[in-house]
Write an enzyme that holds these catalytic residues in place. Sequence first.
Site, mmCIF file in Angstrom:
data_model
loop_
_atom_site.group_PDB
_atom_site.id
_atom_site.type_symbol
_atom_site.label_atom_id
_atom_site.label_comp_id
_atom_site.label_asym_id
_atom_site.label_seq_id
_atom_site.Cartn_x
_atom_site.Cartn_y
_atom_site.Cartn_z
ATOM 1 N N HIS A 1 -5.203 -21.522 10.240
ATOM 2 C CA HIS A 1 -6.519 -22.006 9.814
ATOM 3 C C HIS A 1 -7.315 -20.892 9.135
ATOM 4 C CE1 HIS A 1 -10.479 -23.627 9.572
ATOM 5 N NE2 HIS A 1 -10.905 -22.533 10.187
ATOM 6 N N CYS B 1 -6.405 -28.068 11.460
ATOM 7 C CA CYS B 1 -7.588 -28.942 11.476
ATOM 8 C C CYS B 1 -7.209 -30.413 11.361
ATOM 9 C CB CYS B 1 -8.553 -28.546 10.360
ATOM 10 S SG CYS B 1 -9.374 -26.972 10.714
ATOM 11 N N ASP C 1 0.867 -1.180 0.000
ATOM 12 C CA ASP C 1 0.000 0.000 0.000
ATOM 13 C C ASP C 1 0.903 1.229 0.000
ATOM 14 O OD1 ASP C 1 1.003 0.188 2.532
ATOM 15 O OD2 ASP C 1 -0.927 0.070 3.550
ATOM 16 N N CYS D 1 -6.209 -27.864 6.607
ATOM 17 C CA CYS D 1 -5.007 -27.178 7.099
ATOM 18 C C CYS D 1 -4.377 -27.961 8.245
ATOM 19 C CB CYS D 1 -5.339 -25.752 7.535
ATOM 20 S SG CYS D 1 -6.058 -25.609 9.183
ATOM 21 N N ASP E 1 -7.659 -7.526 0.550
ATOM 22 C CA ASP E 1 -6.687 -7.782 1.625
ATOM 23 C C ASP E 1 -7.377 -7.431 2.916
ATOM 24 O OD1 ASP E 1 -5.307 -5.261 3.193
ATOM 25 O OD2 ASP E 1 -6.285 -4.673 1.326
ATOM 26 N N CYS F 1 -11.887 -28.703 6.533
ATOM 27 C CA CYS F 1 -10.651 -27.967 6.259
ATOM 28 C C CYS F 1 -9.457 -28.918 6.337
ATOM 29 C CB CYS F 1 -10.487 -26.840 7.275
ATOM 30 S SG CYS F 1 -8.985 -25.872 7.036
#
Lengths: 397, 397
Positions: free
Chosen positions: A358, A332, A101, A329, A289, A327
């Site tokens: 996660h 998880c 930014d 990940c 974002d 999930c």
Amino acid sequence: MTARCPHPDGFGFQLLLTDTASRARLGRLTTRRGVIDTPAFMPVGTRAAVKGLLPSQVRATGAQIILANTFHLLLRPGPDLVRQMGGVSRWMNWNGPLLTDSGGYQVFSLGNPRAGSTEPSAPLRRIDDDGVTFRSPVDGASIRMTPQSAVDVQVALGADIIMAFDECPPHPCPSDDLRRAVDRTLDWAARCAGHLSQICSPAGPALFGITQGGLDRELRRRCAQELQRLDFPGYAIGGLSVGEPHEEMVELLQDAVRDLPADRPRYLMGVGMPADIVEAVRHGVDMFDCVLPTRNGRNAFAFTRTGGIRLRNGRYRDDEGPLDERCACEACRGFSRSYLRHLFMTDEMSGPILVSLHNLTYYQDLMRGLREALAAGRFEEAAAAVLAVWKNESNRA
Amino acid sequence: MTARCPHPDGFGFQLLLTDTASRARLGRLTTRRGVIDTPAFMPVGTRAAVKGLLPSQVRATGAQIILANTFHLLLRPGPDLVRQMGGVSRWMNWNGPLLTDSGGYQVFSLGNPRAGSTEPSAPLRRIDDDGVTFRSPVDGASIRMTPQSAVDVQVALGADIIMAFDECPPHPCPSDDLRRAVDRTLDWAARCAGHLSQICSPAGPALFGITQGGLDRELRRRCAQELQRLDFPGYAIGGLSVGEPHEEMVELLQDAVRDLPADRPRYLMGVGMPADIVEAVRHGVDMFDCVLPTRNGRNAFAFTRTGGIRLRNGRYRDDEGPLDERCACEACRGFSRSYLRHLFMTDEMSGPILVSLHNLTYYQDLMRGLREALAAGRFEEAAAAVLAVWKNESNRA
């Protein structure tokens, strides 16, 4: 405003498909460091680090691009060191596409101390037509930022996509102030484009223009139209999701997107909750974002396919299930809600780490789900399923 | 003292080799959950979490066993929940061998508030011949620990190796107090062994006895000899590295080890710096645990093959090299000292995470190096190389 923004080598946006039932788009953004499938969510790596996660973990969530904050890196360690170290992306071992930014949002937030803040009420910044002077929150030093210096810093940071330096008015904002902020934003956008073309076209980063105008439709339209005379390779919508209700944001967004060219990527800055993102995608936004997945992750709030989970709640004490059954990940696959709750109750770093991991995975899965639905012609169905979960007020973070 | 300690199924210690030039030993410890090559270093996972690291990362350092603290887990979340969740090792997704301490060390530290502590000087614990009563530092509740309950809690936590409940006298300590502490430690060790054999022999964990005696050689010898009448499957040396000089510790250690049986693993609790570990291995110790690699990692101190690195030092600001050229950990493969320093200067979690990861890798590499040197008959050479680096006072943490 006659200078046109350079379109650097290696940068491009391919619009693959526009949904027939909505305005949602499937696209592909190409940068020197890699390709980003859109709609895309960019994890925030404020100080050249995504809080709590290693770049290898961020990549494992499916992220293809991350964001770093110019304001924070300008203060520490400063752009010269980052340039010397090969730029943010290499320095932090991300080695993938990076967006910075402009620092505008943070600089203008300095003037708006939060309720209850103990900071002195003396003005922290002075705005004039050429830029902003402010005191460093780190060491109190006086710092000057101009459209030109904002570009210089972002080039030093080595981003693939950089943002024009804009004035972000507070919300709510008197209409005269809002108009002046838009005029400055337009003038500064032209200065940014001109300066970038002088210092590094065509090898430099792609510069995106930012539309401002608060909740004033006409002002936003004028801003969008005038920006387009500079022919930016991408456009961002700034100054939304700053406190206005979700419905108002969504309504305004419709018009704000319509005023932007179809063949350029559209980036809604700083947004947001899953419902905000789905609505924005539906109206034609390509990039997002937000700090929510990591900030909420550090605060024991998990995003799941069935809604939010506040892990400190005693109901999870002996819950042997994962955060989200669907999930994949590491959090998880390996850990129960019971264990994750224990980590937060005992202030173990692994709690924020695992839930941030996660949550970013949830956001990337959300975006991939939307892209797959777009490709399969069932976007509205997919969007409705997400909204059904997250429009429920009790599921909001 | 007639009860003998049970030797559970699946537990064993194989002495593979004793060095000819020193007393160093190469061995293999077998538990229900896996094998541990000795000399071994056990990372500390106080509250069922190695601070800052996921179990997958701990495993990647080469660790084969970790330690958890009974005292902390007794307070939060309590042994019943951990047992219900399948025990510490499964709950935290380590799924490998686990050792728990007895809680004695922490309970007895409660009575010794550090200099500058703002805690009330009212007694936090009362010791009697049957156990200790203390106030929970978490919620002030009165808690009673006895040799029997210390075993019960450790069994509930599901450890593969558990420790006898011992009285840890402060250092320095009047000789009468020291003698009474040793008597209690012996009596309590017998109660632990008897209780364990009643509740879960032969399917339970292996119970190690702990020798105490401060810096009093004769007392330590008596303690070691009497403990052996209980025939423990392993022996620990407690109450060292509590403030005495390194040289004094090493000298005392020599005798303390000599008093222990050769066919049982020897565990030096809470030690230490690399030089302490190397000296202890040289005198015949097989197992170690210490918070230093992770605590120092969180505090920006890195252990390397050339000594310590204090990352906040300005000299590393633009240092593009890795922490340790010869280290293959994720921190050294991906990140420069410059970047790691930046993470600490800006309070990013990734700093503590990466340096903890590196430090634990350093410790595991250190132990593997000692094991390989033992197997190759060049232990003294390897030990001297490490000592040359770490005996240098400026390299100490």
